[in-house]
Design an enzyme around this catalytic site. Structure first.
Site, PDB file in Angstrom:
ATOM      1  N   ASP A 187       0.841  -1.210   0.000  1.00  0.00           N
ATOM      2  CA  ASP A 187       0.000   0.000   0.000  1.00  0.00           C
ATOM      3  C   ASP A 187       0.872   1.255   0.000  1.00  0.00           C
ATOM      4  O   ASP A 187       0.535   2.270  -0.609  1.00  0.00           O
ATOM      5  CB  ASP A 187      -0.921  -0.006   1.235  1.00  0.00           C
ATOM      6  CG  ASP A 187      -1.789  -1.258   1.273  1.00  0.00           C
ATOM      7  OD1 ASP A 187      -2.255  -1.682   0.201  1.00  0.00           O
ATOM      8  OD2 ASP A 187      -1.971  -1.827   2.365  1.00  0.00           O
TER       9      ASP A 187
ATOM     10  N   HIS B 231      -5.428  -3.692   5.474  1.00  0.00           N
ATOM     11  CA  HIS B 231      -4.986  -3.961   4.103  1.00  0.00           C
ATOM     12  C   HIS B 231      -6.124  -4.550   3.276  1.00  0.00           C
ATOM     13  O   HIS B 231      -6.078  -5.710   2.884  1.00  0.00           O
ATOM     14  CB  HIS B 231      -3.768  -4.902   4.099  1.00  0.00           C
ATOM     15  CG  HIS B 231      -3.343  -5.276   2.709  1.00  0.00           C
ATOM     16  ND1 HIS B 231      -2.799  -4.379   1.825  1.00  0.00           N
ATOM     17  CD2 HIS B 231      -3.441  -6.441   2.023  1.00  0.00           C
ATOM     18  CE1 HIS B 231      -2.557  -4.971   0.665  1.00  0.00           C
ATOM     19  NE2 HIS B 231      -2.947  -6.231   0.760  1.00  0.00           N
TER      20      HIS B 231
END
Ligand SMILES: NC(=O)C1=CN([C@@H]2O[C@H](COP(=O)(O)OP(=O)(O)OC[C@H]3O[C@@H](n4cnc5c(N)ncnc54)[C@H](O)[C@@H]3O)[C@@H](O)[C@H]2O)C=CC1
Ligand SMILES: O=C([O-])CC(=O)C(=O)O
Length: 338
Positions: free
Chosen positions: A156, A183
């Site tokens: 990310d 996530h």
């Protein structure tokens, strides 16, 4: 002598991740483990011809035993886990829970037995739940050290660097952008107001940028169309996993100032209680982690002075993350109810 293990080494992530670890001077022995017998042995022999110092060993199991897993992980210093199934188009990460929850629990049980002091990096999805599963499994075995258990959310951060660079023109290597929360989808919260150097995201680009970071995984799944090995991100994930593993290993050797967000168990890490208070009481959260010789040295609270837009993102994250965490904890603590 640093022994690194990749569990799931024959897979779409496992292979390139193993290649990167084989090239690292920080690794003395690299043990490759997978349940896919022929693949893992082939990958091991292939990598063993590379002229870098790390010694390669390959393991699978005999029949239903876990002898290969045990031999691979024995006395490991770091265990990276990309074992499990990836998404195909139309699936969410939560759809992977049914299969991957048991896989992660099984691997952590072995790690607890033969390498209780190892750093454990969990890549297998859904990370929001597999890390709580790992924590509860280690607790049940009496060897849980929260400072050494990491959910790998580095992809990310990597995506944020790439996409922000495309908009701002700032070099990716100069960018430092905290991405916090969890996530998957809306649990992923990029905090551009906390980026260094200061980044200026035009108002008309903000929503699309956030969406691309939150759903970057879906972009890859869609592009791969369920074809070929690894239905979701593999190469970018291998890079992200290696980047995080390398920081953990460098910090273990005494290098200072190494910080990267990771999804950790807040009550067990220095500074975690402040974040837990700020996130409404969640035990697991991805936060910038300062690494040291024993893993997490301290975490910093990123949830201060948020912009209105960031507060809205956090609100959405907090609607979804608690259930993901609860599912993971219950899988170990209350399996009968599942
Ligand atoms: N944390 C993150 O940012 C990301 C996580 N992922 C996740 O990583 C996982 C792996 O993805 P891919 O490598 O693409 O999948 P893959 O299917 O290509 O490889 C998985 C490997 O795990 C092995 N495996 C299955 N059960 C095992 C067990 N019990 N012990 C050891 N090995 C076992 C399989 O034989 C296979 O070789 C998926 O759950 C995926 O969703 C993927 C991308 C990013
Ligand atoms: O989206 C997926 O399933 C794989 C993943 O976690 C990512 O690419 O961030």
């Amino acid at each position: 002598m640093v022994k690194a293990v990749v569990a799931g080494a024959a897979g779409g992530i496992g292979q390139p991740l193993s290649l990167l670890l084989k090239l690292s001077p920080l690794v003395d022995e690299l043990a490759l483990y997978d349940v896919h017998q022929s693949q893992v042995q082939g990958v091991s022999v292939d990598l063993s011809h590379i002229s870098s110092p790390a010694k390669i060993t390959g393991y699978d199991n005999t029949g239903d035993s876990l002898d290969g897993a045990k031999a691979a992980m024995k006395d490991a210093g770091i265990i990276v886990i990309p074992a499990g199934v990836p998404r195909k188009p139309g699936m969410t990460r939560d759809d992977l829970f049914k299969i991957n929850a048991g896989i992660v629990k099984g691997l952590i049980e072995v790690a607890a037995e033969v390498a209780p002091k190892a750093f454990i990096l969990v890549i297998s999805n859904p990370v929001n739940s597999t890390v709580p599963i790992a924590a509860e499994t280690l607790k049940a075995k009496g060897v849980f050290d929260a400072k050494k258990l990491f959910g790998v959310t580095t992809l990310d951060v990597v995506r944020s660097e790439t996409f922000v660079s495309e908009i701002t023109g700032i070099k990716t290597s100069d960018l430092n952008i905290p991405v916090v929360g969890g996530h998957s989808g809306e649990t992923i919260v990029p905090l551009f107001s906390k980026a260094t150097p200061k980044v200026d995201i035009p108002d008309d680009k903000y929503a699309a940028l956030v969406n691309r970071i939150q759903y970057g995984g879906d972009e890859v799944v869609k592009a791969k169309e369920g074809k070929g090995p690894g239905g979701s991100a593999t190469l970018s994930m291998a890079l992200a996993g290696f980047r995080f593993a390398e920081k953990v290993l460098k910090a273990a050797k005494g290098e200072k100032g190494l910080v990267e967000p990771s999804y950790v168990y807040l009550p067990g890490v220095p500074g975690g209680d402040v974040v837990k208070e700020a996130n409404g009481g969640l035990d697991f959260f991805s936060v910038p982690v300062e690494l040291g010789p024993n893993g997490v040295e301290k975490v910093t609270n990123p949830l201060t002075d948020l912009t209105d837009k960031e507060s809205s993102l956090l609100k959405e994250c907090l609607k979804k993350l608690p259930k993901n965490i609860e599912d993971g904890v219950d899988f170990v603590k209350a399996p009968a109810q599942k």
